[in-house]
Structure formats: structure tokens, C-alpha cells
Design an enzyme around this catalytic site. Structure first.
Site, PDB file in Angstrom:
ATOM      1  N   GLU A   1     -65.650  91.443  62.488  1.00  0.00           N
ATOM      2  CA  GLU A   1     -66.785  89.468  61.492  1.00  0.00           C
ATOM      3  C   GLU A   1     -67.758  90.018  62.793  1.00  0.00           C
ATOM      4  O   GLU A   1     -67.887  88.798  63.085  1.00  0.00           O
ATOM      5  CB  GLU A   1     -65.926  88.699  61.552  1.00  0.00           C
ATOM      6  CG  GLU A   1     -64.891  88.977  60.652  1.00  0.00           C
ATOM      7  CD  GLU A   1     -64.377  86.799  60.920  1.00  0.00           C
ATOM      8  OE1 GLU A   1     -64.030  86.130  60.932  1.00  0.00           O
ATOM      9  OE2 GLU A   1     -63.022  87.119  59.904  1.00  0.00           O
TER      10      GLU A   1
ATOM     11  N   GLU B   1     -57.576  90.910  57.388  1.00  0.00           N
ATOM     12  CA  GLU B   1     -57.755  89.929  57.832  1.00  0.00           C
ATOM     13  C   GLU B   1     -56.987  88.831  56.041  1.00  0.00           C
ATOM     14  O   GLU B   1     -58.759  88.947  55.565  1.00  0.00           O
ATOM     15  CB  GLU B   1     -58.466  88.729  58.763  1.00  0.00           C
ATOM     16  CG  GLU B   1     -57.976  89.221  60.232  1.00  0.00           C
ATOM     17  CD  GLU B   1     -59.334  87.842  61.040  1.00  0.00           C
ATOM     18  OE1 GLU B   1     -59.879  87.009  60.572  1.00  0.00           O
ATOM     19  OE2 GLU B   1     -59.133  88.785  61.750  1.00  0.00           O
TER      20      GLU B   1
HETATM   21  C1  PNW Z   1     -61.811  84.908  61.869  1.00  0.00           C
HETATM   22  N1  PNW Z   1     -65.712  80.658  58.754  1.00  0.00           N
HETATM   23  O1  PNW Z   1     -63.010  84.111  61.648  1.00  0.00           O
HETATM   24  C2  PNW Z   1     -61.522  85.864  62.830  1.00  0.00           C
HETATM   25  O2  PNW Z   1     -61.437  86.944  62.638  1.00  0.00           O
HETATM   26  C3  PNW Z   1     -59.656  85.288  63.621  1.00  0.00           C
HETATM   27  O3  PNW Z   1     -60.173  85.509  65.191  1.00  0.00           O
HETATM   28  C4  PNW Z   1     -60.108  83.680  63.022  1.00  0.00           C
HETATM   29  O4  PNW Z   1     -58.442  83.076  63.906  1.00  0.00           O
HETATM   30  C5  PNW Z   1     -59.360  83.562  61.718  1.00  0.00           C
HETATM   31  O5  PNW Z   1     -60.309  83.878  60.731  1.00  0.00           O
HETATM   32  C6  PNW Z   1     -58.918  82.387  61.175  1.00  0.00           C
HETATM   33  O6  PNW Z   1     -60.534  81.164  61.201  1.00  0.00           O
HETATM   34  C7  PNW Z   1     -63.312  83.300  61.058  1.00  0.00           C
HETATM   35  O7  PNW Z   1     -66.259  79.250  59.271  1.00  0.00           O
HETATM   36  C8  PNW Z   1     -64.342  82.064  61.462  1.00  0.00           C
HETATM   37  O8  PNW Z   1     -65.477  80.814  57.075  1.00  0.00           O
HETATM   38  C9  PNW Z   1     -64.827  81.296  60.598  1.00  0.00           C
HETATM   39  C10 PNW Z   1     -65.358  81.611  59.308  1.00  0.00           C
HETATM   40  C11 PNW Z   1     -64.044  82.769  59.074  1.00  0.00           C
HETATM   41  C12 PNW Z   1     -63.526  83.352  59.626  1.00  0.00           C
END
Ligand code: PNW
Length: 450
Positions: A168, A354
Site C-alpha cells: 500500500e 487483502e
Molecule cells: C490496510 N483507508 O490499511 C493495511 O495494509 C493493513 O495494515 C491494515 O491493517 C488494513 O488495511 C486494515 O485497515 C489501510 O483509510 C488503512 O482507506 C487505511 C485505509 C485503507 C487501508
């Protein structure tokens, strides 16, 4: 869509994902150095409740139990991340043998259990020492990353064939350098642009190193992609959404796979691009890793770094019980459309690295953890994926985020994404109902009947 989609293709990969800082704990043990997330956890207001990853799930000591849980579920693959500060406590220079040994033990145990290791080199835990030298805003970061990648490739490449450079890109650069929701919590346009470009250069250098050092490597990068919708349909919100769409969805995969930045960013980033850079970034990869949760909403917010902010989902999308539990809109059609868009735009096989959903899951009086909202979410998203596949998207695998409840970054331990519940006082693991549902899905899919 079609009532009976065709069976999953032979060799479709079923997995679960985690990341180092979110589960390992042992933050000050066996020579690990601090990362920018250790610092963030100690900064007032950095993380809800002042939670830290010091202990997390204690996976560092309990990895064998966690592998047994995966084996029980029948997953074929495990995506984890290597902790740069555990391997190189200051980011470069002296190597920490005990850190390297940990991943040897993990990888060997996975292989014994018949689970394929998928290693990701970077899931947000930049060594603090490198941040102190300028971090991703420094052009030197591409070289630091390539040296770290080479060390990992040499050490683990005999056993690990599936590699991802970064997880990401846009979340950690945007939230780290423009909207201060993640480490290092900077809000600066120039540093954000420089971080974007240098992380792209680091990715390209990492692909070259992995290709050179790991025989038969299958290499990808993991992108979050989520359609960006204007909160309400005004010209200002439409422009906010267009710029956020570039920063969120395009500024990494476009240069990496198509060789150029999208238009708004291309102009702004120009002063930081040197001759030859675009070719250094666009190194061929084998698959497109997609992390997808739900659509995001944009609105104009002039005081923010780029003039846009996060909007709210329309009430209709945000109001179901399940979506309140997850904290975002549940919209499987957007997942189907992302898969089709990526197939058309990038022409690479896709691995869903994911997908999953949060909640505040707790054991009932008998100790069982029932999570119907997660099962409902995973069902509809799997159906959307099959629809996309039936329409031509080339999807090769699917990983649930996450194996375990874990340290959910700025949200601390309150938001639980695991198929397995973790009691953060006793560290006891309890498979949730969703883990049994996922095990059934995998079994049926392998038998050709899902
Ligand atoms: C991902 N958003 O993060 C990460 O790859 C993981 O480490 C995390 O635990 C998982 O999603 C769940 O949140 C994100 O704001 C964080 O849209 C924020 C966003 C998307 C993905």
C-alpha cells in the site's frame, strides 16, 4: 450476475495476510531497532489509547501456534512482512543475525506445514535511523531499500519464491506525508511528492534485485485501490476526488506499470524527476497485488495539505449494521469494478492480497466468538470477485486481512480484523466463526464446488 459461476481455476491461491509491526511484538528484543511506528506510538495523539506494538500478538514467540492455526484453516499461502528494523536495526550497515534467524524459523515452519510463504519487504515500519537521515523524502532511500532487499533475497530466496516490494504505497505516503494519520505524520506537499517518487524508485530497484538474486521469483507490488467518490456532487468536490484519485489509486501503479505519472501529479512532480528515472521505476512485475476494502469519499477541505479531505459515505451506504462494525461503506460492486478496471488498465494477473472487515468482536459467555458481520462481508466480496472473474478479470489468489486481531495502526487494538480473536491481556487465540466459514470456502473451492 450469473447464478452459477464457473469453478475457481486450478491453483487458485487461498491465503491470509499479516504484517510485522502489527503482530510480532518483541519490539525491543533480540536487537531490533526502532521504526517510525515505535516513535509514532510514543507521540501524543499518534495512536488511540496510547496503544503500541511493543507486545502486539507476541507472534515473535508464538509463530508456531499461529502457523498451526493457519494449517487448521487449510490456507495454502501466508503473506507476512519482513521487519526492516529487526534485520537492520539502523536501516543499513550492521546486520542483526537474530532478526534474520527469526524469519528463517518462520519460513521453515511454514514450509513444513505446507503453506507457501509470500514475503513483503515493506509494510510501513521504516527504521527510525533512516527517517532521521531524511526518510522517503531523501533520494538516497531507493539505495537503502535496494541494499535491504538484496540482503533478504540472498538469505531467504532459496525458500521464498513469492515476493512483494511494498504494501500500500499510497496509504503510507499520503497518510505519512500529507494527511497526518500515519508515521511520520508530516504535512508537506514537496515532501509528499518526493516520497512518492523515491518510493517508486525504491520499488524499481527492489524488483531488479529480486529478479537478479532469486531464481524463479514471482514478483509483485501491493496496491490499495478504492474508487474515490465526491461526497456530494459539486465542482469543488469533483476536483477534490480527481486529485485524491491520483494520489490514492494512480501515482504508484501508473508509473510502475505504464511508465508515466497521471496528469496532475506529472506536472507537480517534475522538479524531482531525473533523466532515466521513469525507466528505473517501470521494471516488469509478475502480478498486481490488490488490497481493497470499500469506496472512499472526497470533499474539498481548503486547509488540508492538498485542499481535499476525507468525506463521509452517504447514509444509505454507511448505515447497515455490518458497515457500522467495519467503519466504512460496504459496496461489493465497487470491488468487482476495481478488478475489471485493473485487468484492463494494467494487463497483469491480479492477486487480492487483502480484503476483510473490522469489528469489535468479543467472546461470548461460553468463550466462542461469533462474527456474522464478517462472514456476510466476506461472502458478498467473494461473490463479487467471482463475478469479475466470470467477466474476464484474471484473479489468481485471495488473501483475507487478517489472520489475527492485531495492532490496527492509528486505531490501536480496538478495531479487530482477525479470523482469529486475540485476547490482548492473555494473548489467547480463539478462532472466530469466520475462520470456520473461510476453511469451508477453501475446501469447497478446491473440490470444484464453491
Ligand atoms: C490496510 N483507508 O490499511 C493495511 O495494509 C493493513 O495494515 C491494515 O491493517 C488494513 O488495511 C486494515 O485497515 C489501510 O483509510 C488503512 O482507506 C487505511 C485505509 C485503507 C487501508
Amino acid at each position: 450476475m450469473s447464478a452459477t459461476p464457473p469453478p475457481y481455476p486450478q491453483g487458485f491461491v487461498w491465503g491470509v495476510s499479516t504484517s510485522a509491526y502489527q503482530i510480532e511484538g518483541a519490539a525491543a528484543e533480540d536487537g531490533r531497532g526502532p521504526s517510525i511506528w515505535d516513535t509514532r506510538c510514543r507521540t501524543a495523539g499518534g495512536v488511540v489509547n496510547g496503544d503500541t506494538g511493543d507486545v502486539a500478538c507476541d507472534h515473535y514467540h508464538r509463530y508456531a501456534e499461529d502457523i498451526a492455526l493457519m494449517k487448521g484453516m487449510g490456507v495454502g499461502a501466508y503473506r507476512f512482512s519482513l521487519s526492516w528494523p529487526r534485520i537492520l536495526p539502523r536501516g543499513r550497515g550492521a546486520v542483526n543475525d537474530k532478526g534474520l534467524d527469526f524469519y528463517d524459523r518462520l519460513i521453515d515452519r511454514l514450509l513444513e506445514a505446507g503453506i507457501e510463504p509470500w514475503a513483503c519487504l515493506y509494510h510501513w515500519d521504516l527504521p527510525q535511523a533512516l527517517h532521521d537521515l531524511g526518510g522517503w523524502a531523501s533520494r538516497d532511500s531507493a539505495g537503502w531499500f535496494a541494499d535491504y532487499a538484496a540482503l533478504c533475497a540472498r538469505r531467504y530466496g532459496d525458500r521464498v519464491k513469492r515476493w512483494a516490494t511494498f504494501n500500500e504505497f499510497s496509504v503510507f505516503t499520503l497518510f505519512g506525508y500529507a494527511i497526518p494519520w500515519a508515521a511520520p505524520g508530516i504535512t508537506d506537499r514537496v515532501q509528499h511528492l518526493r516520497a512518492i517518487h523515491h518510493v517508486n524508485l525504491a520499488h524499481g530497484a527492489g524488483v531488479d534485485v529480486l529478479r537478479a538474486l532469486v531464481p524463479q521469483a514471482s514478483i509483485g507490488a501491493i496496491h490499495n485501490r478504492q474508487v474515490v467518490v465526491p461526497e456530494t456532487d459539486t465542482p469543488e468536490n469533483r476536483e477534490a476526488a480527481a486529485l485524491l484519485d491520483e494520489h490514492w489509486n494512480l501515482v504508484f501503479p501508473d508509473p510502475q506499470i505504464r511508465g508515466h505519472y497521471p496528469p496532475r501529479t506529472a506536472e507537480a512532480i517534475e522538479p524531482h524527476v531525473q533523466p532515466g528515472d521513469m525507466a528505473r521505476i517501470a521494471r516488469p512485475v509478475d502480478w498486481f497485488g490488490l488490497n481493497h476494502y470499500g469506496p472512499i469519499f472526497a470533499k474539498t477541505e481548503p486547509e488540508r495539505t492538498w485542499g481535499y479531505g476525507w468525506g463521509n459515505a452517504p447514509a444509505a451506504a454507511a448505515n447497515s449494521e455490518a458497515s457500522r462494525a467495519v467503519g466504512w461503506a460496504i459496496f461489493p460492486d465497487a470491488f468487482r469494478e476495481e478488478l475489471l478496471t485493473i485487468s484492463r488498465r494494467y494487463r497483469l494477473p491480479i492477486v487480492v492480497t487483502e480484503n476483510g472487515c473490522g469489528g469489535s468482536d468479543a467472546p461470548d459467555a461460553g468463550g466462542a466468538v461469533d462474527d456474522p458481520h464478517r462472514i456476510a462481508y466476506l461472502k458478498t466480496y467473494n461473490a463479487a470477485m467471482r463475478d469479475a472473474m466470470a467477466l474476464g478479470a484474471d484473479v489468481r489468489g485471495y488473501f483475507v486481512w487478517s489472520l489475527l486481531d492485531n495492532f490496527e495502526w492509528g486505531n490501536g487494538y480496538g478495531q479487530r480484523f482477525g479470523l482469529v480473536h486475540v485476547d490482548f491481556k492473555t494473548l489467547k487465540r480463539t478462532p472466530k466463526a469466520s475462520s470456520r466459514w473461510y476453511a469451508d470456502l477453501i475446501r469447497q473451492a478446491r473440490a470444484g464446488g464453491a
